[in-house]
Design a protein around this motif. Structure first.
Motif, PDB file in Angstrom:
ATOM      1  N   THR A 255       0.839  -1.199   0.000  1.00 41.69           N
ATOM      2  CA  THR A 255       0.000   0.000   0.000  1.00 41.69           C
ATOM      3  C   THR A 255       0.873   1.248   0.000  1.00 41.69           C
ATOM      4  O   THR A 255       0.601   2.224  -0.712  1.00 41.69           O
ATOM      5  CB  THR A 255      -0.932  -0.003   1.218  1.00 41.69           C
ATOM      6  N   PHE A 256       1.944   1.223   0.779  1.00 41.70           N
ATOM      7  CA  PHE A 256       2.880   2.347   0.807  1.00 41.70           C
ATOM      8  C   PHE A 256       3.583   2.483  -0.532  1.00 41.70           C
ATOM      9  O   PHE A 256       3.764   3.597  -1.052  1.00 41.70           O
ATOM     10  CB  PHE A 256       3.896   2.152   1.937  1.00 41.70           C
ATOM     11  N   GLY A 257       3.994   1.353  -1.109  1.00 40.85           N
ATOM     12  CA  GLY A 257       4.658   1.382  -2.406  1.00 40.85           C
ATOM     13  C   GLY A 257       3.767   1.881  -3.528  1.00 40.85           C
ATOM     14  O   GLY A 257       4.253   2.409  -4.529  1.00 40.85           O
ATOM     15  N   GLN A 258       2.456   1.715  -3.372  1.00 40.59           N
ATOM     16  CA  GLN A 258       1.496   2.234  -4.346  1.00 40.59           C
ATOM     17  C   GLN A 258       1.167   3.700  -4.101  1.00 40.59           C
ATOM     18  O   GLN A 258       0.324   4.265  -4.806  1.00 40.59           O
ATOM     19  CB  GLN A 258       0.203   1.407  -4.283  1.00 40.59           C
ATOM     20  N   ALA A 259       1.810   4.309  -3.121  1.00 44.12           N
ATOM     21  CA  ALA A 259       1.587   5.717  -2.771  1.00 44.12           C
ATOM     22  C   ALA A 259       0.128   5.983  -2.438  1.00 44.12           C
ATOM     23  O   ALA A 259      -0.393   7.072  -2.711  1.00 44.12           O
ATOM     24  CB  ALA A 259       2.053   6.637  -3.905  1.00 44.12           C
ATOM     25  N   ALA A 260      -0.537   4.990  -1.828  1.00 42.78           N
ATOM     26  CA  ALA A 260      -1.935   5.154  -1.401  1.00 42.78           C
ATOM     27  C   ALA A 260      -1.945   5.765  -0.006  1.00 42.78           C
ATOM     28  O   ALA A 260      -2.357   5.134   0.972  1.00 42.78           O
ATOM     29  CB  ALA A 260      -2.671   3.812  -1.424  1.00 42.78           C
ATOM     30  N   PHE A 261      -1.478   6.996   0.102  1.00 46.32           N
ATOM     31  CA  PHE A 261      -1.281   7.653   1.387  1.00 46.32           C
ATOM     32  C   PHE A 261      -2.542   8.320   1.926  1.00 46.32           C
ATOM     33  O   PHE A 261      -2.638   8.597   3.125  1.00 46.32           O
ATOM     34  CB  PHE A 261      -0.180   8.714   1.276  1.00 46.32           C
ATOM     35  N   THR A 446       5.542  -4.263  -3.008  1.00 45.65           N
ATOM     36  CA  THR A 446       5.815  -4.670  -1.625  1.00 45.65           C
ATOM     37  C   THR A 446       7.252  -4.319  -1.258  1.00 45.65           C
ATOM     38  O   THR A 446       7.519  -3.669  -0.234  1.00 45.65           O
ATOM     39  CB  THR A 446       5.557  -6.169  -1.447  1.00 45.65           C
ATOM     40  N   ALA A 447       8.181  -4.752  -2.087  1.00 43.34           N
ATOM     41  CA  ALA A 447       9.589  -4.420  -1.849  1.00 43.34           C
ATOM     42  C   ALA A 447       9.811  -2.912  -1.926  1.00 43.34           C
ATOM     43  O   ALA A 447      10.546  -2.335  -1.113  1.00 43.34           O
ATOM     44  CB  ALA A 447      10.470  -5.142  -2.866  1.00 43.34           C
ATOM     45  N   LEU A 448       9.170  -2.266  -2.887  1.00 43.46           N
ATOM     46  CA  LEU A 448       9.334  -0.819  -3.040  1.00 43.46           C
ATOM     47  C   LEU A 448       8.834  -0.083  -1.800  1.00 43.46           C
ATOM     48  O   LEU A 448       9.475   0.860  -1.327  1.00 43.46           O
ATOM     49  CB  LEU A 448       8.585  -0.340  -4.279  1.00 43.46           C
ATOM     50  N   GLY A 449       7.690  -0.527  -1.253  1.00 40.10           N
ATOM     51  CA  GLY A 449       7.169   0.099  -0.040  1.00 40.10           C
ATOM     52  C   GLY A 449       8.103  -0.060   1.138  1.00 40.10           C
ATOM     53  O   GLY A 449       8.305   0.872   1.926  1.00 40.10           O
ATOM     54  N   LEU A 464       6.419  12.247   1.989  1.00 41.27           N
ATOM     55  CA  LEU A 464       5.497  11.438   1.201  1.00 41.27           C
ATOM     56  C   LEU A 464       5.282  12.015  -0.190  1.00 41.27           C
ATOM     57  O   LEU A 464       5.070  11.263  -1.156  1.00 41.27           O
ATOM     58  CB  LEU A 464       4.158  11.309   1.930  1.00 41.27           C
ATOM     59  N   ALA A 465       5.321  13.317  -0.319  1.00 42.87           N
ATOM     60  CA  ALA A 465       5.123  13.936  -1.626  1.00 42.87           C
ATOM     61  C   ALA A 465       6.224  13.523  -2.598  1.00 42.87           C
ATOM     62  O   ALA A 465       5.952  13.224  -3.776  1.00 42.87           O
ATOM     63  CB  ALA A 465       5.070  15.451  -1.486  1.00 42.87           C
ATOM     64  N   GLU A 466       7.456  13.498  -2.125  1.00 44.00           N
ATOM     65  CA  GLU A 466       8.561  13.082  -2.995  1.00 44.00           C
ATOM     66  C   GLU A 466       8.395  11.633  -3.419  1.00 44.00           C
ATOM     67  O   GLU A 466       8.606  11.273  -4.588  1.00 44.00           O
ATOM     68  CB  GLU A 466       9.901  13.270  -2.279  1.00 44.00           C
ATOM     69  N   ILE A 467       7.988  10.783  -2.471  1.00 43.78           N
ATOM     70  CA  ILE A 467       7.782   9.372  -2.793  1.00 43.78           C
ATOM     71  C   ILE A 467       6.627   9.210  -3.776  1.00 43.78           C
ATOM     72  O   ILE A 467       6.727   8.484  -4.773  1.00 43.78           O
ATOM     73  CB  ILE A 467       7.525   8.575  -1.497  1.00 43.78           C
ATOM     74  N   GLY A 468       5.508   9.886  -3.520  1.00 47.18           N
ATOM     75  CA  GLY A 468       4.341   9.756  -4.378  1.00 47.18           C
ATOM     76  C   GLY A 468       4.608  10.181  -5.806  1.00 47.18           C
ATOM     77  O   GLY A 468       3.988   9.651  -6.750  1.00 47.18           O
ATOM     78  N   ALA A 469       5.530  11.111  -6.012  1.00 50.18           N
ATOM     79  CA  ALA A 469       5.843  11.592  -7.361  1.00 50.18           C
ATOM     80  C   ALA A 469       6.492  10.520  -8.220  1.00 50.18           C
ATOM     81  O   ALA A 469       6.513  10.634  -9.451  1.00 50.18           O
ATOM     82  CB  ALA A 469       6.755  12.816  -7.271  1.00 50.18           C
ATOM     83  N   HIS A 470       7.016   9.443  -7.592  1.00 50.88           N
ATOM     84  CA  HIS A 470       7.655   8.378  -8.363  1.00 50.88           C
ATOM     85  C   HIS A 470       6.653   7.386  -8.959  1.00 50.88           C
ATOM     86  O   HIS A 470       7.016   6.609  -9.841  1.00 50.88           O
ATOM     87  CB  HIS A 470       8.652   7.610  -7.472  1.00 50.88           C
TER      88      HIS A 470
END
Length: 512
Positions: A255-261, A446-449, A464-470
């Motif tokens: 979920t974190f790796g999908q940027a579902a924040f 999963t690994a990315l998160g 989180l904004a920097e991560i979500g931009a990827h």
């Protein structure tokens, strides 16, 4: 650039261990994967050798470290893990006292039935957000202490546990213990929330629940924030000590790796099972329709937890594995798409892959796998298509339960996991749900998160904004069938599910 720092993600899954090194743009620069043995000592019971988990995870981690030029390039390690799988080991030697009881195992169903019969279901649901089901870790601990399938037979495990000689952990805690040379015994709220022993509102182990399940508090790990410094690896493992900066259950990591924040965002992972999580923000939503309320993550000490509604489907990729290993209809899992594409529909055939019971929203440990609608015209292509449809239809059941709980119907479902590479499966998923299905460029979320969570803890990524931009889109799947066809598909599926439910008598297929 050759010396740029990387984050190493250890993704310990149900059937294999993998390691992936990610750069600052969230791109995988090196990867390794190794399967390990699945054990089925009794019908409905699944175990792993913890030493095989450790050996495979260490091997792939070392492989990736070597690929990138050595441990000097690894800024931190993040760990994601198969969740409810339960390991108990000796504190003085680090050796497991029993095989790990895997999340899929139904062996503790009678224990859960007894707790339910005592009227304790409302208490457990209120504090843990979970139903009393064999899926979760706590009863598995008691099963091992009272004489589970042991690697070295012993009759005094419970007494040893009460004396503080034994330690429990889900796979994350076991790997952390081994990586730090036994210096750190800890987990995070996302994994602790899957035990039936953890109050998800107070973010603390619950003594009353521990008493009901029969687990000594002294065996439990310390619970620390998901993203934060847990310790360092033993220098001998990789040539130098590397910080370990995140632990997360695999679905929370995905979920974190999908940027579902943000609250309202949802993702579904197609792995051995299928797991749909809907971010509910800082509020733990109680489900009245068979879903779990679970902790997503806690980003630092003193920070509030984030929660999700989750629908856990036990057999997704496992159904395809059954086609390969049980029916021998295919030689490798990716072949299922071509076989299923030989026909335009399943010919009225429905497969209910309840090989280890049914998870959300049914929670029936006594359901068993069922095929209905067979005719003389049914062949392997129809069975293959019915298998893929069963995955999509189970996810559809979860979405309908979320809507019934008051969640808005998603307009888009982000997907990941190995089976998300299957175009036909994702088209079927869009058809069943009647919504868009979005596949990102990076499927190993999963690994990315896990990498993002570790990198966030050490400042590798700023926020989180920097991560979500990827996050970037690979392909979007649009629904291609009408509402009438969708209703008929779902109606017939639910008729098939009812024929699978309650098939095994309590204890009958568990050797009890």
């Amino acid at each position: 650039m050759a010396d740029a720092q990387l984050i190493l993600a250890l993704d310990q899954g149900t059937t294999s261990s993998r390691a992936i090194a990610f750069d600052r743009e969230g791109r995988a620069v090196a990867t390794a994967q190794q399967p390990f043995e699945q054990r089925y000592p009794e019908p409905g019971h699944v175990t792993h050798d913890p030493e095989a988990i450790w050996a495979s995870q260490l091997a792939v981690a070392r492989s990736v470290v070597a690929q990138v030029g050595g441990a000097r390039r690894i800024a931190a390690i993040g760990i994601a893990n198969q969740r409810e799988t339960t390991i108990v080991w000796e504190r003085d030697t680090g050796r497991p006292v029993a095989d790990a009881i895997v999340w899929q195992s139904r062996v503790t169903a009678p224990r859960c039935d007894a707790l339910g019969a005592a009227g304790l279901e409302p208490l457990f649901r209120e504090r843990t957000g979970l139903p009393l089901d064999a899926y979760f870790s706590g009863p598995k601990i008691a099963q091992i202490l009272d004489g589970g399938p042991t690697l070295r037979p012993s009759s005094d495990l419970r007494r040893r546990a009460e004396r503080g000689e034994l330690a429990f952990g889900t796979v994350d805690a076991f790997l952390l213990w081994r990586l730090t040379g036994g210096q750190v015994h800890a987990t995070d709220p996302s994994n602790a929330s899957r035990t039936l022993l953890f109050d998800i509102h107070r973010l603390a182990w619950d003594d009353e629940l521990l008493g009901h399940v029969g687990v000594p508090r002294v065996v439990l790990p310390e619970v620390r924030p998901t993203s934060g410094r847990f310790g360092e690896t033993s220098a001998a493992l990789f040539g130098r000590a590397i910080p370990i900066a995140a632990l997360a259950g695999d679905q929370q990591a995905a979920t974190f790796g999908q940027a579902a924040f943000a609250a309202g965002q949802a993702k579904n992972t197609y792995g051995t099972g299928a797991f749909l999580l809907l971010n509910t923000g800082s509020r733990a939503v109680t489900s009245g329709h068979g879903l779990l309320s679970t902790v997503l993550w806690q980003l630092g000490a003193g920070e509030p937890a984030r929660y999700a509604l989750e629908g856990s489907v036990f057999a997704a990729g496992a159904a395809v594995q059954w086609l390969r290993d049980g029916l021998r209809a295919i030689d490798s899992a990716p072949e299922v798409e071509a076989l299923a594409s030989e026909v335009s529909d399943s010919g009225g055939v429905y497969l209910v892959p309840a090989f280890t019971g049914l998870g959300a929203p049914y929670w029936d440990p006594y359901a068993r796998g069922t095929i209905v609608g067979l005719t003389r015209g049914t062949g392997l292509p129809e069975l293959a298509r019915a298998t893929l449809e069963s995955i999509a239809l189970q996810v559809g059941d979860v979405v309908e339960a979320m809507v019934a709980d008051g969640a808005p119907r998603p307009t888009e479902l982000r997907v990941d996991g190995g089976a998300a590479a299957n175009d036909l499966l994702l088209q079927l998923q869009a058809d069943v749900l009647g919504v868009q299905v979005a596949r990102p460029r990076v499927l190993e979320t999963t690994a990315l998160g896990a990498a993002y969570l570790a990198g966030l803890a050490i400042g590798f990524w700023s926020d989180l904004a920097e991560i979500g931009a990827h996050w970037s889109l690979d392909r979007r799947f649009e629904p291609a069938i009408g509402p009438e066809r969708r209703r008929r598909l779902v109606t017939d599926w639910r008729r098939a599910v009812e024929r699978a439910r309650g098939w095994a008598a309590p204890g009958e297929e568990l050797g009890m």
